[in-house]
Design an enzyme around this catalytic site. Structure first.
Site, PDB file in Angstrom:
ATOM      1  N   ALA A  70      94.890  44.474  36.374  1.00 29.62           N
ATOM      2  CA  ALA A  70      95.134  44.412  34.896  1.00 29.62           C
ATOM      3  C   ALA A  70      96.244  45.007  34.186  1.00 29.62           C
ATOM      4  CB  ALA A  70      93.768  44.593  34.539  1.00 29.62           C
ATOM      5  N   ARG A 111      96.943  34.076  33.626  1.00 27.61           N
ATOM      6  CA  ARG A 111      95.722  34.435  34.054  1.00 27.61           C
ATOM      7  C   ARG A 111      94.784  34.640  32.818  1.00 27.61           C
ATOM      8  NH1 ARG A 111      95.351  38.463  39.081  1.00 27.61           N
ATOM      9  NH2 ARG A 111      93.577  37.249  39.524  1.00 27.61           N
ATOM     10  N   ASP A 255      88.817  44.627  34.832  1.00 28.93           N
ATOM     11  CA  ASP A 255      89.858  43.783  34.053  1.00 28.93           C
ATOM     12  C   ASP A 255      89.525  43.557  32.664  1.00 28.93           C
ATOM     13  OD1 ASP A 255      90.239  42.939  37.114  1.00 28.93           O
ATOM     14  OD2 ASP A 255      91.863  42.040  36.223  1.00 28.93           O
TER      15      ASP A 255
HETATM   16  O1  MRU Z   1      92.853  39.260  41.231  1.00 34.63           O
HETATM   17  P1  MRU Z   1      93.556  40.681  41.045  1.00 34.63           P
HETATM   18  O2  MRU Z   1      93.896  41.474  42.392  1.00 34.63           O
HETATM   19  O3  MRU Z   1      94.401  40.760  40.003  1.00 34.63           O
HETATM   20  O4  MRU Z   1      92.205  41.604  40.638  1.00 34.63           O
HETATM   21  C1  MRU Z   1      92.314  42.986  40.350  1.00 34.63           C
HETATM   22  C2  MRU Z   1      91.253  43.930  39.969  1.00 34.63           C
HETATM   23  O5  MRU Z   1      90.267  43.272  40.042  1.00 34.63           O
HETATM   24  C3  MRU Z   1      91.283  45.302  39.749  1.00 34.63           C
HETATM   25  O6  MRU Z   1      90.090  45.993  40.060  1.00 34.63           O
HETATM   26  C4  MRU Z   1      91.401  45.432  38.275  1.00 34.63           C
HETATM   27  O7  MRU Z   1      92.463  44.637  37.617  1.00 34.63           O
HETATM   28  C5  MRU Z   1      91.659  46.771  37.884  1.00 34.63           C
HETATM   29  S1  MRU Z   1      93.149  47.484  38.711  1.00 34.63           S
HETATM   30  C6  MRU Z   1      93.676  48.733  37.805  1.00 34.63           C
END
Ligand code: MRU
Length: 366
Positions: A70, A111, A255
């Protein structure tokens, strides 16, 4: 490079500077007037970099998961606005602002689930509104500020979160929440980094995080690279790991956290929260204030990204499912606030988060 913040304090805006042996990775850098992204699709086997040149390429890098996580998505989009402004100002010194607004809308749709993306873009757009003349220098300063603030927030969360652990505790983490997913240091992985550095951790377990394997490919790479021993488990092994009393904590990121404290995070987070509650394992969510979304009442209102069926039906480019099988592939799930023991932000720790406690973190102006 240093810059004054709105309160007149001098602020470092050189976030690419790395830390020590336990903090050696930066996935996003602004180098020689170019945006440089470590291509996370190729890890852990190859370390290669991409240099997107405009908003279309930056949106593509976010959508295709060259960069993910995120906060990292938000920071990358902020630099994407700088690239877009450079192109649009060259194209039309008088009409660049309207053209840039189109680019920002396109970046925002790359996204849907992580709120940091729209948060960073809103901040860049607000900043651009006051600029007269060539916008590039000012927008670059703002993007670097967003980046540096994220890194600083992660370090603070690392300290806050590590302070909750007892010496000898072991932890399980999920997905990748480290330097790769942020401006540096990491959210949940930042807590693990700080606790490891302080000598307080026994073992770190990482779930492999099917189907994209952020745990197996990225967290295992990041921790071994930063000299923090890690033990990988299949996602299916998590409840048994808890039942056999091998972990005292699950620590992971978010996120989006909605106004009532619901946590939207990588698919599998909800399973872990339920297992934690059953086994008396504490469940810690680590997220900067840029991940809090006060515009949504609860998690049911969040758009959950659906990813291609091929991610489930294939593994490492080879089909593993029986011919004719379909797949359902939500990238995130919703964990009700009531299952969260601690929410750690840069502004402090909230135990058993709820609407009232979260409201105290609400920024004064939107
Ligand atoms: O699909 P992604 O790899 O972007 O998902 C990332 C996550 O779900 C993380 O746990 C979230 O972004 C927190 S990261 C600091």
């Amino acid at each position: 490079m240093h810059q004054m913040d709105s309160a007149g304090n001098e602020q470092s805006i050189a976030p690419e500077i790395i830390g020590d042996v336990h903090d050696s990775i930066r996935a996003i850098q602004w180098l020689d007037n170019r945006l440089c992204l470590l291509d996370q699709r190729r890890l852990p086997f190859e370390e290669c970099y991409q240099y997107p040149v405009d908003a279309v390429e930056v949106a593509g890098a976010i959508r295709d998961m060259v960069v993910r996580g995120a906060p990292a998505i938000g920071i990358t989009a902020a630099y994407g606005v700088v690239l877009a402004a450079r192109n649009r100002y060259a194209q039309s010194p008088d009409g660049w602002r309207d053209l840039l607004a189109e680019d920002i809308r396109m970046l925002a749709s790359a996204r849907p689930t992580a709120v940091n993306l729209s948060w960073a873009l809103r901040r860049m757009e607000r900043h651009s509104a006051a600029i007269a003349g060539d916008p590039v220098g000012e927008l670059l300063n703002e993007a670097r500020r967003i980046h540096a603030e994220d890194l600083a927030a992660n370090r603070r969360m690392g300290e806050h979160g590590a302070g909750l652990l007892r010496a000898g505790d072991s932890v399980l983490t999920h997905c990748n929440t480290g330097s790769l997913a942020t401006g540096g240091y990491g959210t949940a992985l930042g807590v693990i980094r700080s606790a490891w550095r302080a000598g307080g951790l026994n073992r770190v377990f990482a779930g492999e995080t099917r189907p994209w394997l952020q745990g197996a490919r990225l967290t295992a790479w990041e921790l071994t690279r930063d000299k923090i021993p890690v033990t990988l488990i299949t996602d299916n092994a998590a409840a048994y790991l808890m039942q056999t009393k091998q972990v005292q904590w699950v620590i992971l990121g978010a996120d989006r956290v909605t106004a009532n404290g619901d946590v939207i995070n990588k698919i599998g987070t909800y399973n872990l929260a339920i297992s934690c509650r059953h086994h008396g394992v504490r469940f810690m969510v680590v997220a900067p204030c840029s991940t809090l979304d006060f515009t949504l009442d609860d998690g049911q209102d969040v758009e959950i990204e659906q990813r291609p069926a091929e991610e489930v039906l294939n593994l490492a480019g080879r089909r593993i499912a029986a011919d004719g099988a379909a797949a359902w592939n939500p990238a995130f799930d919703i964990t009700p606030a009531g299952l969260v023991d601690y929410l750690v932000t840069e502004n402090g720790v909230i135990q058993a988060p709820d609407r009232q406690k979260l409201a105290a973190l609400k920024p004064a102006s939107p």
